[in-house]
Design a protein around this motif. Structure first.
Motif, PDB file in Angstrom:
ATOM      1  N   GLU A 105       0.915  -1.215  -0.215  1.00  0.00           N
ATOM      2  CA  GLU A 105       0.077   0.175  -0.187  1.00  0.00           C
ATOM      3  C   GLU A 105       0.726   1.275  -0.095  1.00  0.00           C
ATOM      4  O   GLU A 105       0.218   2.356  -0.112  1.00  0.00           O
ATOM      5  CB  GLU A 105      -0.915  -0.115   1.238  1.00  0.00           C
ATOM      6  CG  GLU A 105      -1.985  -1.103   1.316  1.00  0.00           C
ATOM      7  CD  GLU A 105      -2.821  -1.132   2.556  1.00  0.00           C
ATOM      8  OE1 GLU A 105      -3.917  -1.183   2.392  1.00  0.00           O
ATOM      9  OE2 GLU A 105      -2.205  -1.232   3.602  1.00  0.00           O
ATOM     10  N   ILE A 106       2.173   1.073   0.195  1.00  0.00           N
ATOM     11  CA  ILE A 106       3.054   2.213   0.289  1.00  0.00           C
ATOM     12  C   ILE A 106       3.958   2.283  -1.032  1.00  0.00           C
ATOM     13  O   ILE A 106       3.848   3.479  -1.594  1.00  0.00           O
ATOM     14  CB  ILE A 106       3.878   1.937   1.662  1.00  0.00           C
ATOM     15  CG1 ILE A 106       3.039   2.021   2.879  1.00  0.00           C
ATOM     16  CG2 ILE A 106       4.969   3.276   1.582  1.00  0.00           C
ATOM     17  CD1 ILE A 106       4.024   1.725   4.146  1.00  0.00           C
ATOM     18  N   ILE A 107       4.459   1.243  -1.352  1.00  0.00           N
ATOM     19  CA  ILE A 107       5.344   1.137  -2.386  1.00  0.00           C
ATOM     20  C   ILE A 107       4.804   1.358  -3.638  1.00  0.00           C
ATOM     21  O   ILE A 107       3.503   0.473  -4.012  1.00  0.00           O
ATOM     22  CB  ILE A 107       6.304  -0.113  -2.640  1.00  0.00           C
ATOM     23  CG1 ILE A 107       7.194   0.083  -1.272  1.00  0.00           C
ATOM     24  CG2 ILE A 107       7.350  -0.061  -3.474  1.00  0.00           C
ATOM     25  CD1 ILE A 107       7.938  -1.179  -0.975  1.00  0.00           C
ATOM     26  N   SER A 108       5.146   2.136  -4.755  1.00  0.00           N
ATOM     27  CA  SER A 108       4.520   2.192  -6.263  1.00  0.00           C
ATOM     28  C   SER A 108       5.463   2.123  -7.121  1.00  0.00           C
ATOM     29  O   SER A 108       6.677   2.393  -6.795  1.00  0.00           O
ATOM     30  CB  SER A 108       3.746   3.568  -6.360  1.00  0.00           C
ATOM     31  OG  SER A 108       2.678   3.643  -5.394  1.00  0.00           O
ATOM     32  N   LYS A 109       5.304   1.446  -8.199  1.00  0.00           N
ATOM     33  CA  LYS A 109       6.403   1.310  -9.297  1.00  0.00           C
ATOM     34  C   LYS A 109       6.978   2.599  -9.606  1.00  0.00           C
ATOM     35  O   LYS A 109       8.127   2.683 -10.103  1.00  0.00           O
ATOM     36  CB  LYS A 109       5.901   0.550 -10.378  1.00  0.00           C
ATOM     37  CG  LYS A 109       5.555  -0.951 -10.240  1.00  0.00           C
ATOM     38  CD  LYS A 109       5.092  -1.741 -11.347  1.00  0.00           C
ATOM     39  CE  LYS A 109       4.849  -3.154 -11.158  1.00  0.00           C
ATOM     40  NZ  LYS A 109       4.512  -3.776 -12.320  1.00  0.00           N
ATOM     41  N   ASN A 110       6.108   3.663  -9.895  1.00  0.00           N
ATOM     42  CA  ASN A 110       6.219   4.918 -10.260  1.00  0.00           C
ATOM     43  C   ASN A 110       6.470   5.923  -9.251  1.00  0.00           C
ATOM     44  O   ASN A 110       6.645   7.161  -9.415  1.00  0.00           O
ATOM     45  CB  ASN A 110       5.497   5.556 -11.335  1.00  0.00           C
ATOM     46  CG  ASN A 110       4.112   5.702 -10.571  1.00  0.00           C
ATOM     47  OD1 ASN A 110       3.726   5.053  -9.415  1.00  0.00           O
ATOM     48  ND2 ASN A 110       3.107   6.146 -11.373  1.00  0.00           N
ATOM     49  N   GLY A 111       6.790   5.490  -7.840  1.00  0.00           N
ATOM     50  CA  GLY A 111       6.891   6.279  -6.915  1.00  0.00           C
ATOM     51  C   GLY A 111       8.337   7.009  -6.662  1.00  0.00           C
ATOM     52  O   GLY A 111       9.377   6.632  -7.426  1.00  0.00           O
ATOM     53  N   THR A 112       8.048   8.368  -6.110  1.00  0.00           N
ATOM     54  CA  THR A 112       9.834   8.929  -5.998  1.00  0.00           C
ATOM     55  C   THR A 112      10.087   9.348  -4.460  1.00  0.00           C
ATOM     56  O   THR A 112      11.150   9.676  -4.328  1.00  0.00           O
ATOM     57  CB  THR A 112       9.238  10.174  -6.799  1.00  0.00           C
ATOM     58  OG1 THR A 112       8.357  11.063  -6.293  1.00  0.00           O
ATOM     59  CG2 THR A 112       9.204  10.095  -8.466  1.00  0.00           C
TER      60      THR A 112
END
Length: 215
Positions: free
Chosen positions: A71-78
């Motif tokens: 729920e925290i980590i995203s593939k396009n996260g910065t």
């Protein structure tokens, strides 16, 4: 097979060059000041003092989201999510959630046997359970000063903790580090120059290695 190995080697060198360029590690020429401080260091002429981490930093648990990792980590996260890892600057992944801890600080897990998870965080970040946030009382504070303190912390805590005696927050506060000193106070200007000089020496060896492989 030789062609296959050469291709792998070329790819590895390319990645190394890209890393040096991205992180501004292409300049390895020492300034006059850096040469002088490095010479003082090599001759044992730098004056050192002992200081407690708790006197240099406010040390408290990081703020973190009570959510599952997915729920925290995203593939396009910065925004970096800092975990208990001892590699990759402690970064578990990246998120699109709002950073809840300030950068230009240091993080360290309180569940380990020493300062092997102590990292400088340049950017604002998201914390994780059991990660302590070392917010500097030091001014000015930057990456080079942080590297000097982290290195001294790793030396100071080496083989001093075990599974029954973890490097927790109270232990961090009491940890003694050796730093360049002037008038009985940490000489951060000296430390910054010294770390910059040592870093450039390492970069020079890497750059020469890359150049020789390109010949």
């Amino acid at each position: 097979m030789e062609e296959f190995i050469a291709q792998i080697e070329a790819e590895r060198i390319g990645k190394l060059e890209a890393y040096l360029e991205e992180n501004g590690f292409t300049d390895h020429a020492l300034t006059t000041k850096e040469k002088r401080v490095l010479e003082m260091f090599e001759k044992g002429e730098v004056e050192w003092g002992e200081f407690k981490l708790g006197d240099l930093f406010e040390i408290n648990p990081t703020k973190y989201y009570r959510l599952k990792n997915e729920e925290i980590i995203s593939k396009n996260g910065t925004v970096p999510l800092i975990s208990n890892s001892s590699i990759d600057n402690g970064v578990m992944g990246f998120s699109n959630l709002i950073a809840n801890n300030k950068g230009n600080t240091i993080t360290c897990s309180d569940t380990t046997l020493g300062a092997e998870t102590m990292f400088y965080q340049a950017k604002d970040f998201i914390g994780y359970s059991h990660i302590q946030h070392l917010v500097p009382k030091i001014k000015p504070f930057n990456r080079l000063v942080a590297f000097g303190i982290i290195t001294s912390s790793k030396i100071s805590t080496s083989k001093k903790f075990d599974y029954g005696n973890k490097f927790n927050r109270e232990a961090m506060k009491k940890t003694i580090v050796q730093l360049p000193t002037k008038n009985n106070q940490p000489d951060y200007a000296m430390m910054e120059t010294l770390i910059s000089a040592i870093q450039k020496q390492v970069i020079k060896d890497v750059v020469l290695y890359v150049e020789n492989k390109r010949v």
